[in-house]
Design an enzyme around this catalytic site. Structure first.
Site, PDB file in Angstrom:
ATOM      1  N   ILE A  17       0.829  -1.210   0.000  1.00  0.00           N
ATOM      2  CA  ILE A  17       0.000   0.000   0.000  1.00  0.00           C
ATOM      3  C   ILE A  17       0.867   1.266   0.000  1.00  0.00           C
ATOM      4  CG2 ILE A  17      -1.634   1.303   1.438  1.00  0.00           C
ATOM      5  CD1 ILE A  17      -2.843  -1.474   2.262  1.00  0.00           C
ATOM      6  N   ASP A  64      13.473   3.063  11.363  1.00  0.00           N
ATOM      7  CA  ASP A  64      12.432   2.268  12.021  1.00  0.00           C
ATOM      8  C   ASP A  64      11.461   3.230  12.712  1.00  0.00           C
ATOM      9  OD1 ASP A  64      10.932   0.763  13.816  1.00  0.00           O
ATOM     10  OD2 ASP A  64      12.604  -0.507  14.420  1.00  0.00           O
ATOM     11  N   ASN A  91       2.182   5.128   7.174  1.00  0.00           N
ATOM     12  CA  ASN A  91       1.626   3.892   6.601  1.00  0.00           C
ATOM     13  C   ASN A  91       2.248   2.620   7.176  1.00  0.00           C
ATOM     14  OD1 ASN A  91       0.417   2.217   4.236  1.00  0.00           O
ATOM     15  ND2 ASN A  91       2.623   1.860   4.086  1.00  0.00           N
ATOM     16  N   LYS A 124       3.351  13.065  15.863  1.00  0.00           N
ATOM     17  CA  LYS A 124       3.963  14.071  16.742  1.00  0.00           C
ATOM     18  C   LYS A 124       5.006  14.906  15.999  1.00  0.00           C
ATOM     19  CE  LYS A 124       7.157  14.195  20.723  1.00  0.00           C
ATOM     20  NZ  LYS A 124       7.792  13.370  21.783  1.00  0.00           N
ATOM     21  N   TYR A 157      -3.435  -7.184  16.647  1.00  0.00           N
ATOM     22  CA  TYR A 157      -3.386  -6.252  15.505  1.00  0.00           C
ATOM     23  C   TYR A 157      -4.627  -5.359  15.507  1.00  0.00           C
ATOM     24  CZ  TYR A 157      -3.462  -4.811  10.532  1.00  0.00           C
ATOM     25  OH  TYR A 157      -3.521  -4.097   9.354  1.00  0.00           O
ATOM     26  N   LYS A 161      -4.964  -1.215  15.666  1.00  0.00           N
ATOM     27  CA  LYS A 161      -5.625  -0.397  14.631  1.00  0.00           C
ATOM     28  C   LYS A 161      -6.793   0.416  15.206  1.00  0.00           C
ATOM     29  CE  LYS A 161      -2.778  -1.355  11.366  1.00  0.00           C
ATOM     30  NZ  LYS A 161      -2.017  -0.324  10.652  1.00  0.00           N
ATOM     31  N   THR A 192      -1.554  -7.760  -0.397  1.00  0.00           N
ATOM     32  CA  THR A 192      -0.150  -7.369  -0.207  1.00  0.00           C
ATOM     33  C   THR A 192       0.540  -8.511   0.543  1.00  0.00           C
ATOM     34  OG1 THR A 192      -0.423  -6.408   1.979  1.00  0.00           O
ATOM     35  CG2 THR A 192      -0.838  -4.940   0.115  1.00  0.00           C
TER      36      THR A 192
END
Ligand code: NAD
Length: 249
Positions: A17, A64, A91, A124, A157, A161, A192
């Protein structure tokens, strides 16, 4: 070279993506900075080469997003190289598929370090840069259909999210006064490398999707193109699904 619409930074852009978003924003007229981990160097270089053929300025930064110093250095490097930061697309993300009874503390913490802390750090430090520039901006995060409802196979996960939606709504509330919008995209199952499922689950997901297919990265890139554009200037704090019609929203 045609005049630039500004500078967009996309994390996790070596593939999937993020790659599709980088290519689309270059087509839209942005100069593009792309980030990924150094072990994705070869793929990121291929994306950079492809972006350069589109006639836009391109900058690459390995780092990272779960590490604050990397994010600080990334934003500084982009501004030094391309002059400003106008669109931040946070992303980068990882998925480890584990159900509640099997989830390890290590997997839970790793998912949250990259997905939640990484997104927080991008919001931030991009926010600080945009406030200092004084010209508004666009901050865009990667939530998920799993950020709107839970699924047994993505227990930790999904929590990460959901958290990204909280970061998005709160940052939008704070940064609106500076003309900065903050929104998130919520893809459904999108083809993906992150999305590793067997054919039976894929068929089940497709049969539960009104538009009858899984997503492809360009489906998401089209939404991000809109969120980065002037046309979305009065939209903020939203987490927008791009999932072929999930009826649980
Ligand atoms: P992908 O695995 O194809 O690409 C993710 C990229 O992020 C990789 O290039 C990877 O190296 C990079 N990355 C991972 N950890 C990083 C870190 N700490 N710092 C910098 N880069 C890092 O995944 P994708 O499917 O393209 O996912 C992109 C985003 O969309 C993720 O946040 C993901 O959670 C979200 N999403 C994906 C789907 C889907 O079905 N594919 C659905 C909903 C949401």
């Amino acid at each position: 070279m045609a005049s630039s619409k500004g500078v967009a930074l996309i994390t996790g852009a070596a593939r999937g993506i993020g790659r599709a978003i980088a290519l689309r924003l270059a087509d839209d007229g942005f100069d593009v900075a792309i980030n990924d981990l150094s072990d994705s160097a070869e793929e990121l270089k291929e994306v950079a080469d492809e972006l350069e053929t589109k006639g836009r300025r391109v900058h690459t930064f390995f780092g990272d997003v779960s590490q604050e110093q990397d994010v600080i250095d990334m934003i500084k490097s982009v501004v030094d190289a391309l002059g400003s930061l106008n669109v931040m697309v946070a992303n980068a993300g990882i998925c480890i598929m584990e159900k509640v009874l099997d989830t390890t503390v290590e997997a839970f913490d790793r998912i949250h370090a990259v997905n939640v802390r990484g997104t927080m750090l991008c919001y931030k430090h991009a926010g600080r840069q945009m406030v200092a520039q004084g010209r508004g901006g666009r901050i865009i995060g990667a939530s998920s259909l799993a950020g709107k409802r839970g699924y047994n196979i993505v227990f930790a996960y999904a929590a990460s999210k959901f958290a990204i939606r909280g970061l998005t709504h709160s940052a939008a509330d704070e940064l609106g006064q500076y003309g900065i919008t903050v929104n998130a995209y919520c893809p459904g199952a999108t083809e993906t490398r992150l999305f590793q499922i067997d054919d039976a689950i894929r068929q089940h997901l497709i049969s539960a999707t009104p538009l009858g297919r899984t997503g492809v990265p360009t489906d998401v890139a089209k939404l991000v193109s809109f969120l980065a554009s002037e046309d979305s200037a009065f939209i903020t704090g939203q987490s927008i699904s791009v999932d072929g019609g999930n009826l649980f929203d």
